[in-house]
Design a protein around this motif. Sequence first.
Motif, PDB file in Angstrom:
ATOM      1  N   SER A  35       0.833  -1.206   0.000  1.00  0.00           N
ATOM      2  CA  SER A  35       0.000   0.000   0.000  1.00  0.00           C
ATOM      3  C   SER A  35       0.866   1.254   0.000  1.00  0.00           C
ATOM      4  N   CYS A  36       0.370   2.282  -0.682  1.00  0.00           N
ATOM      5  CA  CYS A  36       1.052   3.584  -0.697  1.00  0.00           C
ATOM      6  C   CYS A  36       0.271   4.640   0.063  1.00  0.00           C
ATOM      7  N   SER A  75       5.857   0.600  -0.587  1.00  0.00           N
ATOM      8  CA  SER A  75       5.096   1.817  -0.296  1.00  0.00           C
ATOM      9  C   SER A  75       5.926   3.044  -0.657  1.00  0.00           C
ATOM     10  N   SER A  76       5.328   3.956  -1.444  1.00  0.00           N
ATOM     11  CA  SER A  76       6.045   5.141  -1.922  1.00  0.00           C
ATOM     12  C   SER A  76       5.140   6.359  -1.845  1.00  0.00           C
ATOM     13  N   VAL A  85       5.133   7.259  -6.965  1.00  0.00           N
ATOM     14  CA  VAL A  85       4.211   6.352  -7.654  1.00  0.00           C
ATOM     15  C   VAL A  85       3.915   6.876  -9.060  1.00  0.00           C
ATOM     16  N   LYS A  86       3.627   8.163  -9.149  1.00  0.00           N
ATOM     17  CA  LYS A  86       3.306   8.753 -10.452  1.00  0.00           C
ATOM     18  C   LYS A  86       4.468   8.611 -11.424  1.00  0.00           C
ATOM     19  N   GLU A 110      -0.848  -0.141 -14.977  1.00  0.00           N
ATOM     20  CA  GLU A 110      -1.240  -1.542 -14.793  1.00  0.00           C
ATOM     21  C   GLU A 110      -0.026  -2.456 -14.717  1.00  0.00           C
ATOM     22  N   ALA A 111       0.983  -2.150 -15.503  1.00  0.00           N
ATOM     23  CA  ALA A 111       2.183  -2.998 -15.492  1.00  0.00           C
ATOM     24  C   ALA A 111       2.868  -2.955 -14.135  1.00  0.00           C
ATOM     25  N   VAL A 112       2.962  -1.768 -13.542  1.00  0.00           N
ATOM     26  CA  VAL A 112       3.576  -1.641 -12.216  1.00  0.00           C
ATOM     27  C   VAL A 112       2.767  -2.424 -11.184  1.00  0.00           C
ATOM     28  N   ALA A 113       1.445  -2.219 -11.172  1.00  0.00           N
ATOM     29  CA  ALA A 113       0.599  -2.889 -10.180  1.00  0.00           C
ATOM     30  C   ALA A 113       0.686  -4.405 -10.314  1.00  0.00           C
TER      31      ALA A 113
END
Length: 417
Positions: free
Chosen positions: A258-259, A311-312, A317-318, A327-330
């Motif tokens: 979670s971030c 967590s960032s 995150v952006k 989507e690729a990151v998630a």
Amino acid sequence: MELGVIADDFTGASDIANTIAKGGLSTVQFLGLPDRPAPASCQAGVVALKSRSIPAGDAIAQSLQALDWLKEQGCRQVVFKYCSTFDSTPAGNIGQVGEALAERLGVKGVVACPAFPTTGRTIYQGHLFVGDRLLNESGMESHPLNPMTDSDLRRFLRLQTADPVGLVPWSVVRRGGAAIRKALDDAAAQGETLVIVDAVSDDDLYAIGEALDGVPLLTGGSGIALGLARNILKGGTATAGSGSFAPVSGDEMILAGSCSNATRGQVERHAARHPTLRIDVGAVMDGRLGPEDILAFAREHRGKAPLAYSSSTPAEVKAAQERHGREAVAETLDRLFAEAARRLVEGGLRRLVVAGGETSGAVVGALGLRSLAIGPEIDPGVPALSSTEKPLALALKSGNFGAPDFFEKALATLEGA
């Protein structure tokens, strides 16, 4: 089974299961769509789906399957549970799933109330607040998957629904269950399928619960379930049951994906006293960091409450999403944590704490668990859980939940301390 819940993520399922179990019903959390009948001792069944961020058509199909299974178990009342911060987007599926369930059951005037005052989520004049801030000014506007840009739940939900969305304001809620029930009936007569209901305190939620005694369907956060067990026990169709949570001692690990502001604060607090491994998103995306690195870190710090986290800050995150794709990151981070958790448990891990709804869903899916027993509450909205199939205790935490020292408390609670 008296009461059934369809939850759109795994941490939310634990949250409402905790509420119902505290109300006195023997509660089991089922992970994914069950493929067998519930145990005879189960008075309330919570079906945990991973449907919050998937296309609406898929979410509807899964939710209707869950509804059919719950009805087969004898449920007379069903809750569609979503997050108390209404995690969605204008193209999200909360409204569409709610309307599909209502159509299947042939009802209108269905409550939609994500309020959870214990954790600062309240609704007034149809607007959702987090503490003293409107939802879209609370930090949720920077959510990496479901940024919330409007606190007006009627207006936001209307973007997802075919029918108009109603409102029962607090001026009606404060008059009690009978007044709320009449307002919902009036909304149904006007063709409103989903109706936002204000709530600023637990007393309001108990009044709403009184109004919902015996209705086939309601929707909301875990707070909406506060009065449901009491209704069932008062009606005499069930007697207070006990859970089957089994504390477990042994190796431990914390995984945080979670971030949220709350989780980042918990990570910072934990890092002051325990070993931590920061998961660099770029290194994961480039293949320079994988599950074996988390396993090596866990082995090196066995017995010291080790924490691995991605967590960032919103800015970090952006930047990662712009470089690699949201989507690729998630999906890549979910696979990383899921594979690490699977291999840790296969290697003898017995206590596992996971922060983040999407991360928790990925981890539990990889572990192949079917159901969880509900144990003591660690912090509001987060119970201890134990597998019904193997010696494994878990805590699945929504990103926004928990006190600053949550991770230490969770590990202690999982072993019965």
